[in-house]
Design an enzyme around this catalytic site. Sequence first.
Site, PDB file in Angstrom:
ATOM      1  N   SER A  75       0.952  -1.163  -0.136  1.00 14.15           N
ATOM      2  CA  SER A  75      -0.029  -0.098   0.229  1.00 14.15           C
ATOM      3  C   SER A  75       1.118   1.154  -0.088  1.00 14.15           C
ATOM      4  O   SER A  75       2.022   0.915  -0.814  1.00 14.15           O
ATOM      5  CB  SER A  75      -0.530   0.137   1.324  1.00 14.15           C
TER       6      SER A  75
ATOM      7  N   ARG B  19     -11.866   5.882  10.919  1.00 11.05           N
ATOM      8  CA  ARG B  19     -11.620   4.546  10.556  1.00 11.05           C
ATOM      9  C   ARG B  19     -12.298   3.946  10.034  1.00 11.05           C
ATOM     10  O   ARG B  19     -12.065   2.880   9.493  1.00 11.05           O
ATOM     11  CB  ARG B  19     -11.332   4.022  11.995  1.00 11.05           C
TER      12      ARG B  19
ATOM     13  N   ASP C 144      -9.114  -5.859  -4.336  1.00 12.83           N
ATOM     14  CA  ASP C 144      -8.125  -4.965  -3.558  1.00 12.83           C
ATOM     15  C   ASP C 144      -8.790  -3.594  -4.653  1.00 12.83           C
ATOM     16  O   ASP C 144      -8.249  -3.439  -5.512  1.00 12.83           O
ATOM     17  CB  ASP C 144      -7.400  -4.611  -4.003  1.00 12.83           C
TER      18      ASP C 144
ATOM     19  N   HIS D 277      -8.543  -5.268   0.198  1.00  9.65           N
ATOM     20  CA  HIS D 277      -7.064  -3.963   0.218  1.00  9.65           C
ATOM     21  C   HIS D 277      -6.664  -4.839   0.860  1.00  9.65           C
ATOM     22  O   HIS D 277      -5.197  -4.895   1.523  1.00  9.65           O
ATOM     23  CB  HIS D 277      -7.529  -2.923   0.494  1.00  9.65           C
ATOM     24  N   ASP D 278      -7.029  -5.806   2.525  1.00 11.70           N
ATOM     25  CA  ASP D 278      -6.684  -5.911   3.780  1.00 11.70           C
ATOM     26  C   ASP D 278      -5.686  -7.437   3.276  1.00 11.70           C
ATOM     27  O   ASP D 278      -4.567  -7.572   4.155  1.00 11.70           O
ATOM     28  CB  ASP D 278      -7.656  -6.719   4.794  1.00 11.70           C
TER      29      ASP D 278
END
Lengths: 421, 421
Positions: A158, A228, A364, A397-398
């Site tokens: 990232s 968040r 992602d 994306h995680d």
Amino acid sequence: MPTAPVLVAKPESMHFAEVLPLRSGASIRAYDLSYETYGQLNADKSNAVLICHALNASHHVAGVYLDEAGQVKDKSEGWWDTMIGPAKPLDTNRFFVIGVNNLGSCFGSTGPMQTNPDTGEVYGADFPVVTVQDWVNAQARLLDALGIQTLAAVMGGSLGGMQALAWTLQYPERVRHAVVVASAPNLTAENIAFNEVARRAIVTDPDFHGGHFYRHGVLPKRGLRIARMIGHITYLSDDVMNEKFGRQVVAPTLPAARGSLPPEGAAAPADRQSRIRGPGLDGMGAALANVAPYRYTTQDVEFQIESYLRYQGDKFAEYFDANTYLLITRALDYFDPAGEFGGDLSRALAQARAKFLLVSFTTDWRFSPARSREIVKALLDNQIDVSYAEIDAPHGHDAFLLDDARYMGVVRSYFKSKVTI
Amino acid sequence: MPTAPVLVAKPESMHFAEVLPLRSGASIRAYDLSYETYGQLNADKSNAVLICHALNASHHVAGVYLDEAGQVKDKSEGWWDTMIGPAKPLDTNRFFVIGVNNLGSCFGSTGPMQTNPDTGEVYGADFPVVTVQDWVNAQARLLDALGIQTLAAVMGGSLGGMQALAWTLQYPERVRHAVVVASAPNLTAENIAFNEVARRAIVTDPDFHGGHFYRHGVLPKRGLRIARMIGHITYLSDDVMNEKFGRQVVAPTLPAARGSLPPEGAAAPADRQSRIRGPGLDGMGAALANVAPYRYTTQDVEFQIESYLRYQGDKFAEYFDANTYLLITRALDYFDPAGEFGGDLSRALAQARAKFLLVSFTTDWRFSPARSREIVKALLDNQIDVSYAEIDAPHGHDAFLLDDARYMGVVRSYFKSKVTI
């Protein structure tokens, strides 16, 4: 069965007394960087691998911490502990791995929570805007101090991948390999937009006080929670969210009992399965004969996904600095090596001398495979040696932080077969 | 060239004195609905088309308003004026079209901003939770009052499409056609998540006061702005955002001049093109020799996408009610006709008697074509007559409100060839 050896991490700090000029034109007079190292630097100093972190991570990349009694602290694993350690894909038996906390962050390196030596006041919003390029320059000085001229590899996911890419452009002779995971050559408008909404939530929180909340003894937690929550949605894929949470409700109860809801997470009432008859409107079809076990509330939690997001937001607001959030999302927004070459990424990457491994993940949508392929294409245009793996993983994306066998296999194999020391 | 005839709209209101039982178990004792009609109801009362609105729209679907001098009010076109009017795809020369503002909304129909007859106080957060099914029941009573037994068609986009679908299940004998655009059989976890973050931004705004901000003389504008910004991101596609805004900055200036920024939208300084030399760090590559024309700011606008989103957020916070936002997003979350059939959408739709037109847009990631296809499949499972068009449009979810020739053509052709009166 023998227990796997425990990698014990020990944070260290390095002071830098020399002014660091920043890309904005501002500068930092003196600063500290927190870092950790794992494994042993070899005699040739040719086995060093630098790990660059993303938004909310730190120098604590791998291993665990011990408490005063010498026991492993609970949940103290580094953020990329699945990737890095003895016999892991990036094997600390072979490589000397360095994790470093970036300038402007809130985990020990000089940042907004610390005192500005020029004023004697906490920096707060006065901390200068830092960019990926500035971080790379600061990291290079840490390597100088550690006596490391050339990195076997620089690696990150990232925003960390952006730093790895920037390393190959700013210090082409000091990097032999770059491992760029789930990254992009710049942010799209949509990504900037998500960052901006998160920043607005923080900045417009009345407890933000223009970024000088420290002196008011408050924290802009409302804004941090919203930031968040937005982040979490975009780190996951739609698919994995549906699989994990779907439309599950937290603790269904009867509308009649709304005055006395069970606490969140409490067991559902025994009559959970009993359905209530509808109000019997004339002309209502069969679909209305049954009422779903909702609480019918606009402000309380109804669905499990809501509970999850609130929990993640609360947790984050307890430990993350609001000014750091602004700085790091801005570093993401600003990164754009092709920008100085009229948008021509191939020209921008022409100066790279490293060999590359690029990895992306199919689901992602924040840093999509297409963005990694842009980098791959630009490297190929320059006849640069590049390996590319597009991992079919459901986690969005995680995924770059998770233990996926194919992903780990690709990285392991790259370090084993291509990264000589 | 002759001027096209102007469709003049005139809002009306209908009072309902009979209690409306709601799906939650609560009820509304008496209520008003704002509505508009366009065209003429025929003698058989067989040409009525009901339009259902989505999140922030109203009964003002088509036509324009006149001011006191009889002149057309600026920007007073209805929200679906491209679709509905004389000689438009839904032709008001042929059909009698009804737009209605839903219960709980903030454009004239009874909602949180109005007085609760039971207490004499403004409803605020005490307004009962309303669902898609409740809206359909209230709309049915409006049709009763207008003397319309059967609709030639019910039509809506997004949340409006959910109402159109609900009509065919709750009042199967009263609907001959349903036009369901850019909709879904329920929200995914990701969609609920976006709604929840928006709600949290509103509810945690200190000016929200638990939903009773009216009596405090304030509005939770910070929260509404964030909610709208999140919404806007998800209504657009990544592609259209890149095309419209990309990474364009608003008004680049020199770092040295940061103390005196031009106002937003002001012309860029004449020396915009002049680049500043980098700080000349040793070891810095050529990429750092030039500095992009950024302001380097974490709190001010830098990119055009940010300026656009802030503008949209500000505008929305001026006119939209916060409690309405919570209610309408919850109605979206709760809609799930298959939920009462163990998730079996085919069984849920078995009671529909209408013919259907479904339309989706390729770049709509909030209500993706796959979700429309689920409805199509469930209808086909029941041998229900359904036409389906997947329009290749770049505009994301917003496309359903825009004037796309293929989209308009499909709707025009459906009404012309299939909807008899």
